[in-house]
Design an enzyme around this catalytic site. Structure first.
Site, mmCIF file in Angstrom:
data_model
loop_
_atom_site.group_PDB
_atom_site.id
_atom_site.type_symbol
_atom_site.label_atom_id
_atom_site.label_comp_id
_atom_site.label_asym_id
_atom_site.label_seq_id
_atom_site.Cartn_x
_atom_site.Cartn_y
_atom_site.Cartn_z
ATOM 1 N N HIS A 19 0.846 -1.195 0.000
ATOM 2 C CA HIS A 19 0.000 0.000 0.000
ATOM 3 C C HIS A 19 0.883 1.248 0.000
ATOM 4 C CE1 HIS A 19 -4.123 1.709 1.140
ATOM 5 N NE2 HIS A 19 -3.325 2.762 1.018
ATOM 6 N N HIS A 21 1.111 4.996 -2.349
ATOM 7 C CA HIS A 21 0.542 5.835 -3.407
ATOM 8 C C HIS A 21 1.643 6.576 -4.155
ATOM 9 C CE1 HIS A 21 -3.814 5.560 -2.348
ATOM 10 N NE2 HIS A 21 -3.313 5.251 -1.158
ATOM 11 N N ASP A 23 1.488 9.225 -6.032
ATOM 12 C CA ASP A 23 1.420 10.680 -5.874
ATOM 13 C C ASP A 23 1.616 11.129 -4.433
ATOM 14 O OD1 ASP A 23 -0.969 9.445 -5.257
ATOM 15 O OD2 ASP A 23 -2.234 11.099 -5.954
ATOM 16 N N GLY A 181 -9.990 7.575 -1.846
ATOM 17 C CA GLY A 181 -10.598 8.884 -1.656
ATOM 18 C C GLY A 181 -11.410 8.916 -0.371
ATOM 19 N N HIS A 208 -10.010 0.589 -0.316
ATOM 20 C CA HIS A 208 -9.812 1.421 0.866
ATOM 21 C C HIS A 208 -11.096 1.353 1.693
ATOM 22 C CE1 HIS A 208 -6.355 3.189 -1.174
ATOM 23 N NE2 HIS A 208 -6.087 3.909 -0.091
ATOM 24 N N GLU A 211 -10.976 3.007 7.297
ATOM 25 C CA GLU A 211 -9.959 3.965 7.741
ATOM 26 C C GLU A 211 -10.670 5.137 8.404
ATOM 27 O OE1 GLU A 211 -6.295 6.686 5.939
ATOM 28 O OE2 GLU A 211 -7.822 5.880 4.591
ATOM 29 N N ASP A 300 1.826 3.951 2.903
ATOM 30 C CA ASP A 300 0.726 4.785 2.411
ATOM 31 C C ASP A 300 1.270 5.916 1.548
ATOM 32 O OD1 ASP A 300 -1.879 5.448 1.942
ATOM 33 O OD2 ASP A 300 -2.276 6.298 3.907
#
Length: 362
Positions: A19, A21, A23, A181, A208, A211, A300
């Site tokens: 996991h 990202h 960006d 998101g 996701h 969370e 993350d």
């Protein structure tokens, strides 16, 4: 003789990351350089040190929605094939430098088409960057395998289109699909068509869930959508009752999650930043690991959380007293839970992860 559990020694241990990202992991200097190169004028500062501080402090907000706001700047400089290729290549280099031997890096292609690129061109640029990053790492004596997860934004309506993208590129580097998101108000069941498409094509996906939102998000992801893994899933702890003698009773959702060995992509530092948990010491990672859920350690967003896999592992060691055998178990958990074929997983476990941990354990 067992090797001491220091950050420097943990950096030598092999790691598997599920996991992360794309960006959320840029180098601050790269953000500044790309902004100048491609005319992005939205940065709060062009001083590299100050920008790194901005990302870290802005993300540490106690809210998932506010945590996501700084991504406007990283996405803003990733709107050309050249920029995407560079970011992907540097991502692999940075992970390899931290002894990550396998990683699944995710990103949302739909966020990178403002400059006129097609979704296919976006994915092609990222995959080329990953491939060149693997070659650059190999030239430095580091072996790493990086695969891609394409993500659909849960507040948008392009998830089926992104799922189709995952299938088109499944044999050249994309190993799965994801939605991400803000969770509240955007349940995973809004994207059932995409998940059904993935299942019909015998493809894998993670969601996701659990969370910023609670058990209903996890319930939908598992019962209705059929997720293979859970991105975060930390709120499953709300379905576990811990007794005074440290024994625990699992609710039906927690039980099925454990019984089916559904992996949890836990991201300790990020979970603190978003307010999902109060602190590393209070993170349910230790409880879930003790109860034998399939827990994995993840970054993350390395830029936003100012972290690495080694730092995440060290924080767990310091909080819960873990040893090398525990870190090995969490790493093997991740490798078992990856979306690459069984034989490839087994090769990395038996020929890379176990031998290298054996040296550290002594």
């Amino acid at each position: 003789m067992t090797t001491p559990l220091t950050l420097e020694n943990i950096q030598q241990a092999p790691k598997a990351l599920l996991h992360d990202h794309l960006d959320g992991g840029l180098r601050p200097a790269t953000v500044v350089e790309l902004a100048d190169q491609f005319g992005y004028d939205g940065l709060p500062t062009t001083d590299v040190t100050e920008l790194a501080t901005f990302f870290r402090t802005a993300a540490h907000s106690g809210s998932l929605v506010r945590y996501l706001e700084p991504f406007a700047h990283t996405v803003g400089v990733m709107q050309t094939a050249e920029a995407l290729h560079r970011v992907a290549l540097e991502c692999v280099e940075d992970l390899a430098a931290d002894s990550v031997v396998y990683a699944e890096v995710r990103f949302a292609p739909e966020l990178h088409i403002d400059g006129g690129m097609s979704l296919d061109a976006v994915v092609e640029a990222v995959l080329a960057g990953f491939a060149d990053g693997e070659k650059a790492a190999a030239a430095e004596g580091k072996t790493i395998t990086v695969r891609c997860l394409v993500t659909a934004m849960r507040h948008a309506a392009r998830s089926r289109e992104i799922a189709e993208l995952a299938i088109r590129f499944r044999d050249v580097g994309v190993v799965g699909f994801d939605i991400a998101g803000a969770e509240a108000g955007y349940p995973p069941t809004r994207h059932l068509d995409a998940f059904e498409y993935m299942r019909n094509n015998n493809a894998r996906f993670t969601i996701h869930a659990g969370e910023a939102f609670g058990l209903p998000s996890i319930q939908e992801a598992i019962a209705f959508c059929g997720a293979d893994r859970l991105g975060h899933g930390v709120r499953i702890v709300d379905d576990i009752e811990v007794h005074s003698d440290d024994d625990a009773t699992l609710g039906r959702l927690a039980s099925i999650l454990r019984d089916k060995r559904i992996p949890l992509e836990l991201c300790p530092s990020s979970n603190v930043q978003t307010g999902a948990v109060a602190s590393i010491a209070e993170h349910p990672f230790a409880l879930l690991a003790r109860l034998r859920f399939r827990v994995t350690v993840n970054t993350d967003n390395r830029l936003m959380s100012d972290t690495t896999m080694s730092q995440e592992m060290l924080r767990l060691v310091e909080a819960f007293g873990y040893g090398w055998s525990d870190l090995e178990r969490f790493t093997i958990n991740a490798m078992k839970s990856s979306f690459i074929p069984f034989r490839e997983r087994l090769t990395l476990i038996d020929e890379v992860i176990k031998p290298r941990f054996a040296v550290l354990i002594g």
